[in-house]
Scaffold this motif. Sequence first.
Motif, PDB file in Angstrom:
ATOM      1  N   SER A  85       0.806  -1.213   0.000  1.00 19.95           N
ATOM      2  CA  SER A  85       0.000   0.000   0.000  1.00 19.95           C
ATOM      3  C   SER A  85       0.845   1.273   0.000  1.00 19.95           C
ATOM      4  O   SER A  85       0.325   2.360  -0.267  1.00 19.95           O
ATOM      5  CB  SER A  85      -0.935   0.016   1.216  1.00 19.95           C
ATOM      6  OG  SER A  85      -0.192   0.064   2.419  1.00 19.95           O
ATOM      7  N   SER A  86       2.162   1.140   0.271  1.00 14.59           N
ATOM      8  CA  SER A  86       3.007   2.328   0.422  1.00 14.59           C
ATOM      9  C   SER A  86       3.920   2.612  -0.761  1.00 14.59           C
ATOM     10  O   SER A  86       4.162   3.778  -1.097  1.00 14.59           O
ATOM     11  CB  SER A  86       3.875   2.189   1.686  1.00 14.59           C
ATOM     12  OG  SER A  86       3.084   2.086   2.843  1.00 14.59           O
ATOM     13  N   LEU A  87       4.461   1.564  -1.376  1.00 13.88           N
ATOM     14  CA  LEU A  87       5.433   1.774  -2.450  1.00 13.88           C
ATOM     15  C   LEU A  87       4.737   2.070  -3.768  1.00 13.88           C
ATOM     16  O   LEU A  87       3.770   1.393  -4.139  1.00 13.88           O
ATOM     17  CB  LEU A  87       6.341   0.546  -2.585  1.00 13.88           C
ATOM     18  CG  LEU A  87       7.249   0.252  -1.380  1.00 13.88           C
ATOM     19  CD1 LEU A  87       8.068  -1.009  -1.635  1.00 13.88           C
ATOM     20  CD2 LEU A  87       8.165   1.433  -1.079  1.00 13.88           C
ATOM     21  N   ARG A  88       5.271   3.044  -4.477  1.00 15.28           N
ATOM     22  CA  ARG A  88       4.694   3.441  -5.763  1.00 15.28           C
ATOM     23  C   ARG A  88       5.660   3.267  -6.924  1.00 15.28           C
ATOM     24  O   ARG A  88       5.285   3.372  -8.085  1.00 15.28           O
ATOM     25  CB  ARG A  88       4.247   4.908  -5.695  1.00 15.28           C
ATOM     26  CG  ARG A  88       3.091   5.146  -4.724  1.00 15.28           C
ATOM     27  CD  ARG A  88       1.828   4.459  -5.223  1.00 15.28           C
ATOM     28  NE  ARG A  88       0.707   4.620  -4.292  1.00 15.28           N
ATOM     29  CZ  ARG A  88       0.371   3.733  -3.376  1.00 15.28           C
ATOM     30  NH1 ARG A  88       1.091   2.615  -3.235  1.00 15.28           N
ATOM     31  NH2 ARG A  88      -0.654   3.938  -2.580  1.00 15.28           N
TER      32      ARG A  88
ATOM     33  N   ALA B  82       9.919  -8.361  -2.032  1.00 19.66           N
ATOM     34  CA  ALA B  82       8.629  -7.694  -2.231  1.00 19.66           C
ATOM     35  C   ALA B  82       8.826  -6.240  -2.632  1.00 19.66           C
ATOM     36  O   ALA B  82       8.134  -5.739  -3.531  1.00 19.66           O
ATOM     37  CB  ALA B  82       7.798  -7.784  -0.953  1.00 19.66           C
ATOM     38  N   SER B  83       9.764  -5.555  -1.992  1.00 22.60           N
ATOM     39  CA  SER B  83      10.019  -4.147  -2.330  1.00 22.60           C
ATOM     40  C   SER B  83      10.442  -4.008  -3.784  1.00 22.60           C
ATOM     41  O   SER B  83       9.998  -3.085  -4.488  1.00 22.60           O
ATOM     42  CB  SER B  83      11.099  -3.578  -1.410  1.00 22.60           C
ATOM     43  OG  SER B  83      10.679  -3.587  -0.057  1.00 22.60           O
ATOM     44  N   ALA B  84      11.281  -4.933  -4.246  1.00 22.32           N
ATOM     45  CA  ALA B  84      11.723  -4.890  -5.646  1.00 22.32           C
ATOM     46  C   ALA B  84      10.551  -5.134  -6.594  1.00 22.32           C
ATOM     47  O   ALA B  84      10.383  -4.430  -7.601  1.00 22.32           O
ATOM     48  CB  ALA B  84      12.820  -5.921  -5.879  1.00 22.32           C
TER      49      ALA B  84
ATOM     50  N   SER C 101      13.589   1.006  -6.634  1.00 21.24           N
ATOM     51  CA  SER C 101      14.681   0.974  -7.607  1.00 21.24           C
ATOM     52  C   SER C 101      16.040   0.692  -6.977  1.00 21.24           C
ATOM     53  O   SER C 101      16.967   0.246  -7.641  1.00 21.24           O
ATOM     54  CB  SER C 101      14.749   2.310  -8.366  1.00 21.24           C
ATOM     55  OG  SER C 101      14.933   3.388  -7.457  1.00 21.24           O
ATOM     56  N   LYS C 102      16.163   0.947  -5.664  1.00 23.03           N
ATOM     57  CA  LYS C 102      17.436   0.694  -4.979  1.00 23.03           C
ATOM     58  C   LYS C 102      17.126   0.179  -3.582  1.00 23.03           C
ATOM     59  O   LYS C 102      16.378   0.808  -2.831  1.00 23.03           O
ATOM     60  CB  LYS C 102      18.280   1.968  -4.898  1.00 23.03           C
ATOM     61  CG  LYS C 102      19.652   1.744  -4.271  1.00 23.03           C
ATOM     62  CD  LYS C 102      20.478   3.011  -4.293  1.00 23.03           C
ATOM     63  CE  LYS C 102      21.870   2.786  -3.698  1.00 23.03           C
ATOM     64  NZ  LYS C 102      22.683   4.032  -3.710  1.00 23.03           N
TER      65      LYS C 102
ATOM     66  N   MET D  80      12.055   4.651   2.355  1.00 19.47           N
ATOM     67  CA  MET D  80      11.387   3.751   3.304  1.00 19.47           C
ATOM     68  C   MET D  80      12.412   2.859   3.987  1.00 19.47           C
ATOM     69  O   MET D  80      13.353   2.378   3.344  1.00 19.47           O
ATOM     70  CB  MET D  80      10.316   2.895   2.615  1.00 19.47           C
ATOM     71  CG  MET D  80       9.716   1.824   3.523  1.00 19.47           C
ATOM     72  SD  MET D  80       8.166   1.120   2.901  1.00 19.47           S
ATOM     73  CE  MET D  80       6.999   2.296   3.567  1.00 19.47           C
ATOM     74  N   ILE D  81      12.219   2.659   5.278  1.00 19.03           N
ATOM     75  CA  ILE D  81      13.007   1.695   6.044  1.00 19.03           C
ATOM     76  C   ILE D  81      12.030   0.700   6.644  1.00 19.03           C
ATOM     77  O   ILE D  81      11.005   1.083   7.212  1.00 19.03           O
ATOM     78  CB  ILE D  81      13.813   2.376   7.165  1.00 19.03           C
ATOM     79  CG1 ILE D  81      14.845   3.335   6.559  1.00 19.03           C
ATOM     80  CG2 ILE D  81      14.510   1.333   8.044  1.00 19.03           C
ATOM     81  CD1 ILE D  81      15.587   4.170   7.597  1.00 19.03           C
ATOM     82  N   VAL D  82      12.320  -0.583   6.506  1.00 19.14           N
ATOM     83  CA  VAL D  82      11.453  -1.618   7.037  1.00 19.14           C
ATOM     84  C   VAL D  82      12.268  -2.512   7.970  1.00 19.14           C
ATOM     85  O   VAL D  82      13.418  -2.859   7.663  1.00 19.14           O
ATOM     86  CB  VAL D  82      10.794  -2.442   5.912  1.00 19.14           C
ATOM     87  CG1 VAL D  82      11.838  -3.085   5.016  1.00 19.14           C
ATOM     88  CG2 VAL D  82       9.851  -3.492   6.483  1.00 19.14           C
TER      89      VAL D  82
END
Length: 316
Positions: free
Chosen positions: A172-175, A193-195, A200-201, A245-247
């Motif tokens: 819901s957060s990454l665009r 998942a982030s990728a 992009s990095k 973002m930091i997770v």
Amino acid sequence: MTEWKEFKVHINGEATEAVSNILIELGSAGVSVVDRKDFLSLPEYGFDTLWALDEKAFPDDGVVIKGYFYGDDASKETELALIENIESLKSFDLDIENYEVTTEDVVEEEWANAWKKYYHPVSITRYMTIVPQWEEYSKNHEEEKIIYLDPGLAFGTGTHPTTKLCLQALESSLRGGETVLDVGTGSGVLTIASALLGASKIQAFDLDDVAVKSAYDNIQLNDLNTEISVQANDLLKGIDVQADMIVANILAEIILLLIPDAFKNLKPGGKFLSSGIISEKKEEILLSLKDNGFEIEQINQMGDWVAILAIKPAED
């Protein structure tokens, strides 16, 4: 036939992440968690369930965490070190007064194949599914993103509530185009998942070298083109990156140590997603986040577990 030794720790669910990490640091080649909540819960969007379930295999209370050791690692000294490390968790104010450690011999050829029947594709959201590497799986729709994992690497299959909460919040957060830091990456599932969600990095960190290799192998399994680095590091010590973002899906007490560096390493308007927080620790984490300058954007809960999405205020 090769024999392994299975170390079982029956303990309060609050200590799941911590005990899993202890087993890995002692040399376990794999970790699994047996939790009655998995028996009682189904994935949010149905499709396939995680377990071909036998209710008798699930503890009535707490969880059973299993680690697998071979050869010299499967010694009495390892068992004593395991107990010593669990005892040390009491200094983190974890409720672990009553726990039990037992061991059992396991034949590799039987174990290696038998456990796979319990692990199948799991839909985390309508748009994200985790699939074990040996399973054939076809997308249910074009937008579905598939995360392939080798759970034999034992740093999490992505189906624990703390990880589910993180995956749902990332979706819901990454665009797209973001810089992401994954602290305590484990299996690398949040990095992957982030990728897939367009970051992009990505820089992923874990204190344990075995976890770093686990994450790297799973990233390669997903054939990602995103710029990703994985390295051993103690939280964000010595890291100077301005991230979007930091997770961090780690123990609540460790999140408290991470919060100041998370704020420092975020761009104004950047977000800090923390999970692995047992509900009793929620208010303590919220207070620390606010004291360090964060604004709380979202609090999500699944069972006893909480994930908090906080934002570093934009500059005026």
